[in-house]
Scaffold this active site. Sequence first.
Site, short mmCIF file in Angstrom:
data_model
loop_
_atom_site.label_atom_id
_atom_site.label_comp_id
_atom_site.label_asym_id
_atom_site.label_seq_id
_atom_site.Cartn_x
_atom_site.Cartn_y
_atom_site.Cartn_z
CE LYS A 249 44.22 33.28 44.89
NZ LYS A 249 45.11 33.01 43.74
NE ARG B 186 34.45 38.28 43.93
CZ ARG B 186 35.67 38.46 44.41
NH1 ARG B 186 36.40 39.49 43.99
NH2 ARG B 186 36.18 37.64 45.30
CD GLU C 83 46.90 36.56 40.06
OE1 GLU C 83 47.96 37.13 40.41
OE2 GLU C 83 45.78 37.07 40.19
#
Length: 555
Positions: free
Chosen positions: A272, A262, A36
């Site tokens: 983020k 992850r 993104e």
Amino acid sequence: MNKPEATPPSHFLRQIVQSDLSSGKHDSIVTRFPPEPNGYLHIGHAKSICLNFGLAKEFAGACHLRFDDTNPAKEEQEYIDAIKQDVEWLGFEWAGNVRYASDYFDQLHAWAIELIKAGKAYVCELSPEQAREYRGSLTEPGKNSPFRDRSVEENLDQFARMTAGEFADGAKVLRAKIDMAAPNMNLRDPILYRIRHAHHHQTGNKWCVYPSYDFTHGQSDAIEGVTHSICTLEFEDHRPLYEWCLNNLPVPATPRQYEFARLNLNYTVTSKRKLKQLVDEKHVDGWDDPRMSTISAFRRRGYTPASIREFCERIGVTRSDGVVDMGVLEFCIRDDLDAHAPRAMCVLKPLKVTITNYPEGQIELLNLPRHPKEDIGVRELPFEREIYIDQDDYMVDPPKGYKRLVAGGEVRLRGSYVIRADEAVTDAEGNIVELLCSYDPDTLGKNPEGRKVKGVIHWVPAAASIECEVRLYDRLFKTPNPDKGEEGAGFLDNINPESLIVLKGCRAEPSLAAATVDDRFQFEREGYFCLDSKDATAERPVFNRTVTLRDSWGN
């Protein structure tokens, strides 16, 4: 002679790809990296980049770079440019042109209409608060929206008016009609489209309705012919919705989603939102501040692409969550730089030394190797009457085991002569401001028989050295898990106050005047350093510490 390239260790995704190719399920593989564009990439993304692009390269397939640009309110061209730079810097190439989910907005919108016509989607007017109430919980089923049974004709009309911009943001959404009692909450009539009156960086003002990530992702994979859609484990519960959309639309292909654990790295945050908060509130100097966990920050700090790729390979790919110690990453960069970084000398806290028996005006050019093991040439270093050593390399009352200069004691200057400390000059406050020393002209590069000098210290010539600023970067947070501090403490409370120490007036050997931002050096006895890519100028060199020579945490 180059070493043969090591065979990478196997993991479950390599095994799946190998099996799919061997069985003929796929003639070739297509993966994708779909960030993104709402922030800079962090070290966790590096693992995903290395995995997706690495598998494609290893099995002669293709990896697409596709921006998931479905939320224009939070996206910027700056982030797109930074992400492209990060992927290229890590050493990877995407197949074809850069792709955007917005490339498929027309097709996605048409498929949304098909779902409405099939009675599988409806326009809902519940407020966000009401929608949460109707959704139920993990232990209680949800209940149907009062708008769920609208006719196809009414839904088509409402969706057309949403698309035309007649309604305010949040007034209505398009939802899939699946099952409000489903155990998997992602199947409880998820949102497919939202109203968002915002200028889009790729499509301008064409749209005021934007598809959700869940509706966009699988169909974009299908349009691009992705064979292995590799996500992190938090998307595992979304896979049934991914498959529901593919199974209920006339997509050209049916990709399969796979999940892996992850990367969780201690002493960092990779959210983020939190990274953006650190930037916005000026706790750091931008997204590329060398203390941040972003790829651009590691690049500015002097990390090499090879060290990060090695780190991602070393930690492996599994389906089990865990936390990787920062020391593993630091080991990888030390290992790389120890083998490749040229050596140089820089005095961080200069103390003037006058060699009283060295002839005034005489300059001797010494050739020192640029690396102790690799044949990468020499650098020229002038030796003269006045030099600088580090303040810590002379002590009046040294501790036991101290092997540097003391009153009447001797040390060897790296690559040069043995000197003896004869007198310390002090200022009015008693601070030592200069040493008067003598040198032995018979000790250049050797120890005469019967003479033992244990200490070796670094130095630079006073006149020929360059003045510079040195920034000693360390871990941004003082605790391994910054998010879990003492009661009431947030991650900002765990910022390490010594994560950056700025030293001005340092003195570097003259060869460093030719340094570029792509160079890395070992400053002997001090650590590994690079020229700062943001603030350094020819008139004002600024060097960043990449990592210390050895791990000092926990000692």
